[in-house]
Design an enzyme around this catalytic site. Structure first.
Site, mmCIF file in Angstrom:
data_model
loop_
_atom_site.group_PDB
_atom_site.id
_atom_site.type_symbol
_atom_site.label_atom_id
_atom_site.label_comp_id
_atom_site.label_asym_id
_atom_site.label_seq_id
_atom_site.Cartn_x
_atom_site.Cartn_y
_atom_site.Cartn_z
ATOM 1 N N SER A 132 4.368 1.707 -1.955
ATOM 2 C CA SER A 132 3.222 0.958 -2.481
ATOM 3 C C SER A 132 3.656 -0.458 -2.774
ATOM 4 C CB SER A 132 2.704 1.608 -3.767
ATOM 5 O OG SER A 132 1.759 0.761 -4.411
ATOM 6 N N TYR A 146 4.456 4.592 -12.435
ATOM 7 C CA TYR A 146 4.114 4.609 -11.018
ATOM 8 C C TYR A 146 4.896 3.538 -10.273
ATOM 9 C CZ TYR A 146 1.376 4.323 -6.728
ATOM 10 O OH TYR A 146 0.998 4.297 -5.405
#
Length: 237
Positions: A132, A146
């Site tokens: 990501s 995250y």
């Protein structure tokens, strides 16, 4: 054009969204393709029937089951690790079990899957982990854990690229920004805040991400390894 006839591929987390687009693209390019899913059985069965691929239920948080599934796939040419979860919440109020499960799926699973695949992978194989842009940039509250998990796979790719490089096996990370999936719909409540951060103010499609993966696993990707490939509309620019 990339031709994957005669190649064997496994996509971890391939039943929906980005994973489904990657599964479909690999199959369309001629690879003998299998994929895993954990909960979306209906979507997995539909995708398998539509693309001529094979679906297996595996929870990537279960290390033993994951390693067994990769081993049973045999001598792979391509491994794509797409399975992942996202926990965005106040770190002072977040269930630590949810964070640990995210670490199991987003960090431990890619490592163990890549290592197990490499045991049998043919020389010149390809390993791609879907990371990501948040591994590089986290502009929102609640994303510390995250972002940590997606930064970790960057180190994984750099290290395994050197470990597997003598066999011509490449290891890369594809880092999407906002992608229009059921987890992050283009019309969702956070869409405008995301688009405000972007140069191209729209979500990517899953198919656009799949095309980048296809480039990396093709013959032209033979010298590309240990690298992060961001596809985010300028979110991290």
């Amino acid at each position: 054009m990339t031709d994957l006839k005669g190649k064997r591929a496994l996509v971890l987390g391939g039943s929906r969204g980005i994973g489904a687009a990657i599964t479909a693209r690999l199959a369309a390019l001629g690879a003998e393709t299998a994929f895993t899913y954990v909960s979306a059985e209906g979507a997995a069965n539909d995708l398998a029937a539509r693309t001529g691929t094979r679906a297996t239920r595996v929870d990537s948080a279960d290390r033993s089951a994951l390693i067994a599934a990769v081993a049973e796939a045999g001598a792979l040419d391509i491994l794509v690790v797409n399975a992942g979860v996202a926990v965005f919440a106040d770190p002072l109020a977040t269930d630590p079990d949810a964070i640990d499960r995210m670490i199991d799926i987003n960090i431990r699973a890619p490592y163990h899957a890549a290592v197990e695949a490499a045991r049998r992978m043919r020389d010149g194989g390809r390993i791609v982990v879907i990371g990501s842009v948040n591994g590089d940039r986290m502009p929102f509250l609640g994303g510390a854990a995250y972002a940590m998990s997606k930064s970790a796979v960057q180190g994984l790719a750099r290290g395994l690229a050197r470990d597997f490089g003598p066999r011509g096996i490449t290891v890369n990370v594809v880092q999407p920004g906002p992608v229009d999936t059921d987890m992050n719909p283009a019309a969702g409540p956070m869409a405008q805040a995301m688009h405000d951060q972007m140069a191209i103010k729209r979500h990517a499609t899953s198919e656009e991400v799949a095309e980048l993966v296809a480039y990396l696993i093709g013959p032209h990707g033979a010298i590309i390894t240990g690298a992060m490939h961001t596809i985010d509309g300028g979110f991290g620019a």
